[in-house]
Design a protein around this motif. Structure first.
Motif, PDB file in Angstrom:
ATOM      1  N   UNK A 127       0.847  -1.200   0.000  1.00 52.16           N
ATOM      2  CA  UNK A 127       0.000   0.000   0.000  1.00 52.16           C
ATOM      3  C   UNK A 127       0.880   1.248   0.000  1.00 52.16           C
ATOM      4  N   UNK A 128       0.588   2.211  -0.885  1.00 52.23           N
ATOM      5  CA  UNK A 128       1.421   3.427  -0.919  1.00 52.23           C
ATOM      6  C   UNK A 128       1.296   4.215   0.380  1.00 52.23           C
ATOM      7  N   UNK A 129       2.202   5.137   0.564  1.00 52.52           N
ATOM      8  CA  UNK A 129       2.166   6.083   1.672  1.00 52.52           C
ATOM      9  C   UNK A 129       1.925   7.474   1.105  1.00 52.52           C
ATOM     10  N   UNK A 136      -3.497   4.023  -5.371  1.00 58.48           N
ATOM     11  CA  UNK A 136      -3.097   2.628  -5.330  1.00 58.48           C
ATOM     12  C   UNK A 136      -1.810   2.451  -6.112  1.00 58.48           C
ATOM     13  N   UNK A 137      -0.996   1.423  -5.691  1.00 58.61           N
ATOM     14  CA  UNK A 137       0.218   1.066  -6.440  1.00 58.61           C
ATOM     15  C   UNK A 137      -0.116  -0.092  -7.373  1.00 58.61           C
ATOM     16  N   UNK A 138       0.553  -0.132  -8.520  1.00 56.22           N
ATOM     17  CA  UNK A 138       0.297  -1.190  -9.494  1.00 56.22           C
ATOM     18  C   UNK A 138       1.584  -1.559 -10.200  1.00 56.22           C
ATOM     19  N   UNK A 139       1.693  -2.885 -10.553  1.00 58.07           N
ATOM     20  CA  UNK A 139       2.860  -3.319 -11.313  1.00 58.07           C
ATOM     21  C   UNK A 139       2.599  -3.262 -12.818  1.00 58.07           C
ATOM     22  N   UNK A 140       1.375  -2.936 -13.196  1.00 57.79           N
ATOM     23  CA  UNK A 140       1.015  -2.829 -14.615  1.00 57.79           C
ATOM     24  C   UNK A 140       1.338  -4.103 -15.376  1.00 57.79           C
ATOM     25  N   UNK A 141       1.341  -5.252 -14.651  1.00 60.75           N
ATOM     26  CA  UNK A 141       1.695  -6.513 -15.298  1.00 60.75           C
ATOM     27  C   UNK A 141       0.588  -6.928 -16.245  1.00 60.75           C
TER      28      UNK A 141
END
Length: 981
Positions: A636-638, A695-700
């Motif tokens: 989770x981002x900060x 939100x953070x994402x790996x864009x996979x």
């Protein structure tokens, strides 16, 4: 048939050939049909072919040949044993050899006699004649060697008898290294023969490295012992026997029973005892069997403390060539016992103490740098037996190893390790040694392996860790291995004690293992819980496979939803040593090496994990753990920065993630998430409560893995000093329509107008409240349901609300409405309104809480009291929300700032309406009103007061309410005192 069995060692033993007395030379199997010893040159050539020293060799030819110190008489050809002796007996003759020097070497050729049959391995004192009789007796010296070669011609009969006795008194000294080697070769190398080959052996070494010192110097003890026996026996129809030896006075012979009969069931023995008791005032180092000594069986890489190698009918022409063809038909018997005892005792008041017994595994990371490059089998006990015959073959090896290390400041003796009786070491003391205690024991119990592919032969050897072995064919074969190993040391010692036995047989196979490390029994090559003895029995036509180690137990693992790209697993196993681990991630095969605490995977998404324990020697794997499934989710981002309560319509947010490779998506209020980056800005936002999420994402591909959302809220409020005072004032009491009813509203309006606020008075709430920064409900009647919803929404939009309460007798419905609104607005909830305060009808100055939230007690005025008249009560709030109270349990006014409310609004609740009426108001009434208005406004500073005195708004308010302006204070109502309700 082939048997292979056992070894208290740590690596494989393979079949080998004769080793010379020095342990350096080997005897290779000869394929010649006849050995030429007709001339000295041919004898020398033969000696060199079997790697026996031919220099100065003595050759004896006659009916009776003797070499030794006591010639039997004039009918014998006699010689000394100073050099290699070759004895060639005529037909029907005999050879005798008795050597007591440090180094002995004899080669005997017996004469054939067709009149004599080959004997079976039965208890008897009568040996088939003629007899080749050779003995090596060593009772002194730390280096001893013996080579006996009794070779018979084709069709030979009679007996080859070899006795090896290497037993010396106890050796003493801080540095001692004993090396006893013996090699016995009996029978022809090819062709038919019925000779009985009989080898009787005893080797025993005892070294004591004890001392007492009164100074603080370092004491170092290094004691090593190595014993090696190699026996090679061939006979077509005769028996091959390996058994024990005895002595009676100065006579050394094969073991007999109480009736004097030859006892072929008595074991040949190898034993060593190393003891060291050191008492000192300084550091102590004790090393026992810590050097690598090469076994004498010719197997590369085989290093052990005790080596016993037997090969019966393994030469060409004697060995079974397939399951139905076994040239040899005599009985084979190999019975021996190997015993190793090591005891190290240290008494010192100043360490460190280093105690090490035996050597570690050759191929592990813990192996010392002095391990030979070709090392496969390190220290320990190794036994190898290869037997071929259509007759019955019996192999009964027994291995016993005891290691004990004990250290203490004082008071220890050898009995702490080796009490009698019983002969079982007691647990050593678990005490600390000043300067440190370092104890290491390597006491592996070896693998018992049998190979018997032929129906009538036995091939019994100790194959350390090379997999399962087999017996096939003869249902009467017997293979029994007994292994006992015991280790005791102080707490914290490094101990390795391993055991494994496995076999498959058509005969009877039994492996008995008892291996104990400080009370914990080991099994099958790995250190297991204390489970008693391990017995492996292989039934007829059955397979006995090694018991695998227990399945590991997972201790820690990632949660099912794991906010990271990798997960760490830890585990344990009931087997505490002798095992390694292999893991599989996402079902990938084969399992690969791993260690508890490893971090697995480096990608986001769904994963699975399994781990199995693997026996270091046999390679037998436990059942793997149940598949554990989890999903790696981006952390989770900060949110590093963003606006707080503000009047600015613009907002800027910065954020980050512990995984710096990730990207981000953002959302404002209820909008869909879209790509963004740290430094995201929003402009021209409306006043009110707003929510920002990232939100953070790996864009996979094909589906992005998203983290949980990090969110924050803030309120945009205008710099709005506009105040709405709504309600009918005090008109609720008895239907009061006098001018006094509007007085609370008018007085508050006058005070705030004078302070610079823009005030509007209305009897009810207008539909649109957007132009106001705060709303005061001043009425002894509750607002309507719609008005209550307006007030709640107004507070949750980040603005300020004032509510009036009362004592229950006159304001129960008002309090109920207020309580509902308060518990909706206040985040924590749990607030109760009602009851009655003190002082009926009398204004009382309640104490103001200087620590109340916000600046309510301090700005723009410092307040110490607030004066209500017969107020109601409020409870359930935190101490920081208490504004005024008469006692700790009688709170009459409370407030909440942004941190305590939904939507970051502000709320004040005063449980009295008379505080703002002239007849009962306190001297600081206007100060209280200004502080409340400033608190509710959220302004950074109070508004500027008008340049001229403000006009009182009572007339205006009265017109709005449809009443006349008050001319004088009203009279008290019925039932109330002259000074209040």
């Amino acid at each position: 048939m082939h048997k292979r069995a056992l070894g208290l060692a740590v690596a494989a033993i393979l079949g080998a050939v004769l080793v010379s007395a020095s342990g350096a030379a080997t005897t290779k199997a000869q394929k010649v049909a006849k050995i030429d010893v007709s001339t000295r040159a041919s004898v020398v050539h033969y000696l060199r072919s079997i790697h026996v020293n031919a220099k100065h060799a003595v050759i004896q030819r006659g009916l009776r040949n003797y070499a030794g110190a006591h010639c039997p008489g004039k009918h014998w050809t006699c010689a000394s044993t100073k050099h290699t002796v070759v004895q060639i007996a005529k037909r029907g003759g005999q050879n005798r050899y008795a050597c007591t020097t440090a180094k002995c070497s004899v080669v005997q050729f017996g004469g054939a006699s067709r009149a004599l049959r080959a004997g079976r391995a039965v208890a008897t004192t009568v040996l088939p004649t003629p007899v080749n009789n050779a003995s090596c007796v060593k009772i002194t010296g730390i280096t001893q060697s013996c080579v006996i070669n009794q070779t018979n011609p084709v069709n030979a009969t009679g007996t080859n008898k070899a006795v090896v006795w290497m037993v010396t008194p106890k050796l003493t000294g801080l540095t001692q290294s004993a090396n006893y080697t013996a090699s016995i070769t009996q029978g022809p190398t090819s062709g038919s023969s019925s000779v009985w080959n009989l080898s009787c052996v005893k080797q025993s070494v005892s070294i004591d490295g004890s001392t007492t010192k009164t100074n603080g110097a370092t004491t170092t003890v290094t004691n090593n012992a190595h014993e090696s026996i190699v026996v090679r026996q061939n006979s077509r129809s005769g028996d091959n026997t390996v058994m024990g030896a005895k002595n009676t006075g100065n006579t050394y012979d094969c073991m007999t029973d109480s009736l004097g009969n030859l006892d072929t069931s008595s074991p040949a023995t190898q034993d060593q005892t190393l003891t060291s008791v050191v008492t000192s005032k300084g550091p102590i180092t004790q090393n026992q069997d810590t050097t690598y000594s090469l076994c004498g069986d010719g197997v590369t890489g085989e290093y052990a403390n005790l080596c016993f190698d037997v090969k019966q009918n393994q030469a060409a022409g004697f060995k079974c060539t397939n399951s139905t063809s076994c040239p040899a038909s005599g009985a084979n018997s190999a019975i021996f016992t190997q015993t190793s005892t090591q005891a190290a005792i240290a008494n010192t008041t100043k360490g460190p103490v280093f105690q090490t017994q035996s050597t570690p595994l050759c191929s592990t990371v813990s192996a010392p740098t002095n391990a030979p490059a070709d090392c496969v089998v390190p220290g320990g006990l190794v036994g190898t037996v290869d037997q071929d015959s259509s007759g019955i073959s019996i192999a009964t090896p027994t291995q016993i190893e005891t290691q004990c290390e004990d250290a203490k400041a004082s008071g220890l003796s050898l009995t702490n390790c080796l009490p009698t009786p019983p002969q079982v070491p007691s647990p050593p003391d678990s005490v600390s040694i000043p300067g440190g205690l370092h104890q290491t024991q390597y006491g592996p119990v070896g693998v018992g392996n049998i190979r018997q592919p032929d129906p009538v032969g036995v091939h019994f050897s100790h194959l350390k860790g090379l997999g399962q072995a087999h017996q096939t064919g003869n249902g009467s074969d017997h293979y029994t291995i007994t292994q006992t190993s015991t280790q005791n040391a102080d707490q914290g010692a490094t101990q390795l004690n391993l055991g494994q036995a496995d076999c498959t047989t058509d005969g009877q196979c039994k492996a008995n293992q008892t291996t104990t490390t400080n009370g914990g029994t080991t099994k099958d090559g790995y250190t297991a819980p204390s489970i008693g003895n391990l017995n492996i029995n292989c039934p007829t036509s059955g397979a006995c496979v090694p018991t695998p180690p227990p399945t590991p137990t997972l201790l820690t693992m990632p949660p099912n939803t794991h906010f990271a790209s990798s997960g760490v697993f830890t585990w344990t196993d009931d087997a505490s040593g002798g095992i390694a681990y292999k893991c599989s991630v996402d079902g990938v095969l084969p399992f690969t090496d791993c260690t508890s605490g490893d971090s697995v995977t480096s990608t986001y998404g769904a994963h699975s994990f399994q781990v199995e324990a693997v026996d270091l020697f046999g390679g037998n794997a436990s059942p793997p753990t149940t598949e554990y499934d989890w999903t790696n989710v981006p952390p989770t981002p900060t949110i590093d920065s963003g606006p707080g309560p503000t009047t600015s319509p613009d907002a800027l947010f910065t954020f980050s993630d512990s995984d710096t490779s990730l990207s981000f998506v953002c959302s404002l209020d209820t909008s869909a998430y879209s790509a963004c980056s740290s430094g995201q800005t929003y402009n021209a936002l409306d006043p009110g409560l707003h929510t920002f999420s990232v939100k953070a994402t790996d864009l996979a591909s094909p589906t992005a893995h998203l983290s949980a959302a990090a969110s924050t809220q803030w309120t945009i409020s205008s710099d709005n000093p506009n105040v709405l005072i709504a309600g009918a004032g005090d008109a609720a009491f008895g239907g009061d329509t006098s001018p006094y009813a509007a007085e609370p509203n008018d007085n508050i309006a006058n005070a705030l107008t004078a302070a610079g606020y823009t005030v509007t008075e209305l009897a009810t709430l207008p539909a649109d409240l957007s132009s106001f920064g705060q709303v005061w409900w001043v009425d002894s009647n509750p607002p309507t349901g719609g008005e209550q919803s307006q007030l709640v929404a107004f507070a949750e939009s980040g603005r300020g609300v004032f509510l009036t309460g009362e004592w229950d007798t006159f304001g129960a419905s008002l309090n109920a409405a207020d309580q509902s609104m308060v518990n909706t607005i206040v985040t924590a909830g749990g607030i109760t309104l009602g009851g009655s305060g003190c002082c009926t009808g009398t204004p009382v100055a309640y104490s103001v809480n200087s620590g109340v939230v916000g600046n309510l007690a301090t700005a723009p005025h410092t307040l110490t009291t607030w004066t209500p008249t017969y107020p109601g009560l409020i409870s359930g709030m935190a101490a920081s929300s208490v504004f005024a109270s008469d006692a700790p349990t009688e709170v009459a006014a409370a407030a909440w700032n942004r941190a305590g409310t939904v939507g970051e609004g502000r709320l004040a609740v005063f449980m009295d309406i008379n505080w703002a009426q002239a007849a009962w108001e306190g001297a600081n009434f206007s100060d209280v009103a200004e502080n409340v208005a400033f608190f509710l406004s959220g302004l950074s500073s109070p508004p500027a007061a008008p340049l001229a005195p403000a006009m009182r708004l009572s007339a205006i308010g009265s017109r709005m309410l449809g009443v006349s302006a008050p001319a004088a204070p009203r009279a008290p109502r019925a039932g109330l005192s002259a000074s209040g309700r």
